[in-house]
Design a protein around this motif. Sequence first.
Motif, PDB file in Angstrom:
ATOM      1  N   GLY A   1       0.812  -1.210   0.000  1.00  0.00           N
ATOM      2  CA  GLY A   1       0.000   0.000   0.000  1.00  0.00           C
ATOM      3  C   GLY A   1       0.846   1.260   0.000  1.00  0.00           C
ATOM      4  O   GLY A   1       0.529   2.231  -0.704  1.00  0.00           O
TER       5      GLY A   1
ATOM      6  N   SER B   1     -14.899   7.400  -0.761  1.00  0.00           N
ATOM      7  CA  SER B   1     -14.263   6.355  -1.571  1.00  0.00           C
ATOM      8  C   SER B   1     -13.389   6.930  -2.679  1.00  0.00           C
ATOM      9  O   SER B   1     -12.558   6.219  -3.248  1.00  0.00           O
TER      10      SER B   1
ATOM     11  N   GLN C   1      -8.972   5.862   2.235  1.00  0.00           N
ATOM     12  CA  GLN C   1      -9.817   4.671   2.380  1.00  0.00           C
ATOM     13  C   GLN C   1      -9.195   3.456   1.711  1.00  0.00           C
ATOM     14  O   GLN C   1      -9.190   2.358   2.265  1.00  0.00           O
ATOM     15  N   HIS C   2      -8.631   3.638   0.528  1.00  0.00           N
ATOM     16  CA  HIS C   2      -8.034   2.513  -0.201  1.00  0.00           C
ATOM     17  C   HIS C   2      -6.701   2.090   0.421  1.00  0.00           C
ATOM     18  O   HIS C   2      -6.384   0.904   0.470  1.00  0.00           O
ATOM     19  N   TYR C   3      -5.941   3.060   0.912  1.00  0.00           N
ATOM     20  CA  TYR C   3      -4.682   2.743   1.581  1.00  0.00           C
ATOM     21  C   TYR C   3      -4.944   1.981   2.875  1.00  0.00           C
ATOM     22  O   TYR C   3      -4.264   0.984   3.176  1.00  0.00           O
TER      23      TYR C   3
ATOM     24  N   SER D   1      -7.478   0.123   3.531  1.00  0.00           N
ATOM     25  CA  SER D   1      -7.943  -1.213   3.166  1.00  0.00           C
ATOM     26  C   SER D   1      -6.763  -2.136   2.870  1.00  0.00           C
ATOM     27  O   SER D   1      -6.733  -3.288   3.324  1.00  0.00           O
ATOM     28  N   MET D   2      -5.771  -1.652   2.143  1.00  0.00           N
ATOM     29  CA  MET D   2      -4.597  -2.468   1.822  1.00  0.00           C
ATOM     30  C   MET D   2      -3.746  -2.726   3.057  1.00  0.00           C
ATOM     31  O   MET D   2      -3.078  -3.762   3.160  1.00  0.00           O
TER      32      MET D   2
ATOM     33  N   ASP E   1      -7.226  -6.034  -2.435  1.00  0.00           N
ATOM     34  CA  ASP E   1      -8.449  -6.016  -3.234  1.00  0.00           C
ATOM     35  C   ASP E   1      -8.135  -5.402  -4.596  1.00  0.00           C
ATOM     36  O   ASP E   1      -7.456  -4.370  -4.684  1.00  0.00           O
TER      37      ASP E   1
ATOM     38  N   ARG F   1      -9.978  -3.791  -6.444  1.00  0.00           N
ATOM     39  CA  ARG F   1     -10.550  -2.448  -6.543  1.00  0.00           C
ATOM     40  C   ARG F   1      -9.568  -1.393  -6.030  1.00  0.00           C
ATOM     41  O   ARG F   1      -9.480  -0.302  -6.603  1.00  0.00           O
ATOM     42  N   ASP F   2      -8.853  -1.723  -4.967  1.00  0.00           N
ATOM     43  CA  ASP F   2      -7.859  -0.785  -4.445  1.00  0.00           C
ATOM     44  C   ASP F   2      -6.686  -0.649  -5.403  1.00  0.00           C
ATOM     45  O   ASP F   2      -6.179   0.464  -5.630  1.00  0.00           O
TER      46      ASP F   2
ATOM     47  N   TYR G   1      -7.738   1.385  -8.308  1.00  0.00           N
ATOM     48  CA  TYR G   1      -7.867   2.791  -7.912  1.00  0.00           C
ATOM     49  C   TYR G   1      -6.513   3.488  -7.985  1.00  0.00           C
ATOM     50  O   TYR G   1      -6.383   4.566  -8.574  1.00  0.00           O
ATOM     51  N   PHE G   2      -5.497   2.890  -7.378  1.00  0.00           N
ATOM     52  CA  PHE G   2      -4.175   3.524  -7.366  1.00  0.00           C
ATOM     53  C   PHE G   2      -3.589   3.627  -8.769  1.00  0.00           C
ATOM     54  O   PHE G   2      -2.977   4.641  -9.121  1.00  0.00           O
TER      55      PHE G   2
END
Length: 241
Positions: free
Chosen positions: A141, A199, A204-206, A208-209, A215, A217-218, A221-222
């Motif tokens: 991440g 979102s 939020q994505h960081y 999550s990782m 995921d 999706r993450d 996203y990046f």
Amino acid sequence: MYAVFKRELFSFLSSMVAYITIGIFLLVSGLLLWFFPDTSILDYGYAEMGGFFSLVPYLFMFLIPAITMRSFAEERREGTYELLITRPITLWQIIFAKFLASLVLVFFALIPTLVYYYSISKLGFPEGNIDSGAVTGSYIGLFFLGAAFTAIGIFASSLTKNQVIAFVVCAALCAFAFLGFDYTSQVSALGSIQGNVSSFGINQHYTSMSRGVLDTRDLLYFLSFTMLFLLFTRLTVGGKR
């Protein structure tokens, strides 16, 4: 492209800026992890690196702008920009070469922090009692976060020939991308779309990782975020060309 990448990378490594910047990053992260009472893992008492990974994004907001601020700004200030864009390579190759050179430096800055993982693992009771999956996911991440911030920094540097302005613009954009959407989502007037707004933010994505779950999706996203700002750089450089 390789020639530009090598020139950019060795330009960083031949100056004291890269070493001072990375040194300050490692010093501050080490002090926050081991010595400062509010963030010290020794006072926390658990063998995990969640506190470290929650602090590094804020350090990245200063480390990465310092690395990327010279990418295009220095070319314009020294008058070598015209020579660069007239070489027999495309603008995309120039942009990717500068992006990869900066990202390699960010990667170099992260490598010494593996000592923290080793030390915490040894201090655990029993020895080795640390969630390696979460640590691995957090480092992945961090790498993707560094790529996203680096793309922002390359874009900010393409806007001006003043490195200080490029640094400030990059730091501001990184802070907004990481925290801005979370704060915006707290506005009660947004109602049911508050979750959708958050979102769009990196945090939020960081986060999550950082739980150790990769995921798609993450990851998408990046990758999309990074490519978007590289596209903005292409439009900026192409327009000035």
